[in-house]
Design a protein around this motif. Structure first.
Motif, short mmCIF file in Angstrom:
data_model
loop_
_atom_site.label_atom_id
_atom_site.label_comp_id
_atom_site.label_asym_id
_atom_site.label_seq_id
_atom_site.Cartn_x
_atom_site.Cartn_y
_atom_site.Cartn_z
N HIS A 1 0.85 -1.19 0.00
CA HIS A 1 0.00 0.00 0.00
C HIS A 1 0.89 1.24 0.00
O HIS A 1 1.85 1.31 0.77
CB HIS A 1 -0.89 0.03 1.24
CG HIS A 1 -1.88 -1.09 1.32
ND1 HIS A 1 -2.97 -1.17 0.50
CD2 HIS A 1 -1.91 -2.18 2.12
CE1 HIS A 1 -3.66 -2.27 0.79
NE2 HIS A 1 -3.03 -2.89 1.76
N TYR A 2 0.56 2.19 -0.84
CA TYR A 2 1.28 3.46 -0.85
C TYR A 2 0.54 4.46 0.04
O TYR A 2 -0.69 4.58 -0.04
CB TYR A 2 1.38 4.02 -2.26
CG TYR A 2 2.38 3.29 -3.13
CD1 TYR A 2 3.74 3.56 -3.04
CD2 TYR A 2 1.97 2.32 -4.04
CE1 TYR A 2 4.67 2.90 -3.83
CE2 TYR A 2 2.88 1.64 -4.83
CZ TYR A 2 4.23 1.93 -4.72
OH TYR A 2 5.14 1.27 -5.50
N GLY B 1 -1.67 6.86 -1.73
CA GLY B 1 -2.90 6.22 -2.20
C GLY B 1 -3.91 6.04 -1.08
O GLY B 1 -5.11 6.29 -1.25
N THR C 1 -5.37 9.44 -0.22
CA THR C 1 -6.30 9.88 -1.27
C THR C 1 -7.63 9.15 -1.14
O THR C 1 -8.70 9.75 -1.35
CB THR C 1 -5.68 9.62 -2.66
OG1 THR C 1 -4.47 10.39 -2.79
CG2 THR C 1 -6.64 10.04 -3.77
N GLU C 2 -7.60 7.87 -0.79
CA GLU C 2 -8.82 7.09 -0.63
C GLU C 2 -9.57 7.46 0.65
O GLU C 2 -10.77 7.19 0.77
CB GLU C 2 -8.49 5.60 -0.62
CG GLU C 2 -7.97 5.09 -1.96
CD GLU C 2 -7.27 3.75 -1.85
OE1 GLU C 2 -6.80 3.24 -2.89
OE2 GLU C 2 -7.17 3.20 -0.73
N ALA D 1 -6.94 13.71 -4.59
CA ALA D 1 -5.58 13.46 -5.07
C ALA D 1 -4.74 14.73 -5.00
O ALA D 1 -3.57 14.70 -4.60
CB ALA D 1 -5.61 12.92 -6.50
N THR E 1 -3.95 15.56 -1.36
CA THR E 1 -2.87 14.69 -0.88
C THR E 1 -1.52 15.20 -1.35
O THR E 1 -0.55 15.25 -0.58
CB THR E 1 -3.09 13.25 -1.38
OG1 THR E 1 -4.28 12.72 -0.78
CG2 THR E 1 -1.92 12.35 -1.01
#
Length: 267
Positions: free
Chosen positions: A67-68, A71, A74-75, A114, A117
């Motif tokens: 997992h980044y 990311g 952003t989620e 996005a 972030t």
């Protein structure tokens, strides 16, 4: 140079360079980025990302789910509670002054997850704020040079072990001692680790035990690099400039207590 037909270091370097050139020609490699049709600057800029991607690929080949952080954040940010927590912690009148704080919150509330972030992690210079805010009568912003960071980049965010570490069946979202790193903890609680561990779909059920209260525990401070999980419930923790004695005591006590019925983070 030992083993080279050279009398001086300069001759040795020239001999090695000539040998590399002969090898390049033998295997058919073009002599430059230009000959390959590649933008040299873009290639060099992409190297760190490519190295990270290669590391992630090696983990995936071994069955590891990667997992980044960007990311996950952003989620998480589409959730109103997560975004509100980010704004409350990041855009504070004590940092930005009463004349600009509300305008900053409104401007960044309008951007997509996005982009938000990117700004939270990469930072935002004053000159980048002008298109977003227009003219703001703010002493805080007026005193800044155009290339000063209004929102500082989190260059140490690469070291996610420091701000959040897993300890057996629980997670410690760590209060950071250094001011430059405190916003990182918010991201996990929800700016950034707090946000992720409280609101991301992967963690919102809180099927783990929280060993710390995040940045709310400050001025006690602990970093995951000082915590070592070994075996049989043992967790050595080193006290250092970045990890205070009281910050070691608190999670040790939490680890030894049962979770209260109906408890939520932090308990």
């Amino acid at each position: 140079m030992p083993g080279l037909p050279a009398r001086t270091p300069e001759e040795g370097v020239a001999f090695c360079a000539a040998a590399v050139e002969r090898l390049r020609e033998a295997v058919g490699i073009e002599p430059s980025f230009q000959a390959l049709g590649i933008d040299e600057g873009a290639f060099l800029d992409a190297l760190p990302r490519q190295a990270l991607n290669a590391f992630a690929d090696a983990l995936r080949e071994r069955g590891v789910t990667v997992h980044y952080l960007a990311g996950l954040l952003t989620e998480t940010l589409p959730r109103p509670a997560a975004r509100a927590l980010v704004h409350d912690r990041v855009f504070d009148e004590r940092d930005f002054g009463p004349l600009s704080t509300d305008r900053l919150r409104a401007a960044f509330d309008a951007v997509d997850p996005a982009e938000l972030t990117r700004c939270l992690i990469g930072g935002v210079a004053k000159r980048e704020l002008t298109p977003r805010l227009g003219t703001v009568r703010s002493a805080r912003l007026h005193a800044m040079a155009p290339d000063d960071f209004a929102l500082a980049p989190l260059s140490d965010h690469l070291f996610t072990l420091d701000t959040s570490c897993r300890v057996y069946d629980g997670v410690s979202v760590n209060p950071m001692r250094e001011r430059a790193r405190r916003r990182e903890t918010v991201h996990f609680e929800t700016v950034h680790f707090e946000a992720i561990y409280r609101h991301h779909p992967l963690f919102e059920k809180q099927e783990f035990r929280p060993w710390s209260g995040g940045q709310a525990d400050h001025p006690s401070a602990i970093e995951g690099g000082d915590v070592l999980v070994i075996s049989n419930g043992a967790v050595p923790a080193g006290m250092s400039e970045r990890t205070t004695p009281q910050a070691v005591e608190a999670p040790a006590l939490r680890c030894s207590r049962p979770v209260p019925p109906g408890a939520s983070w932090p308990w």
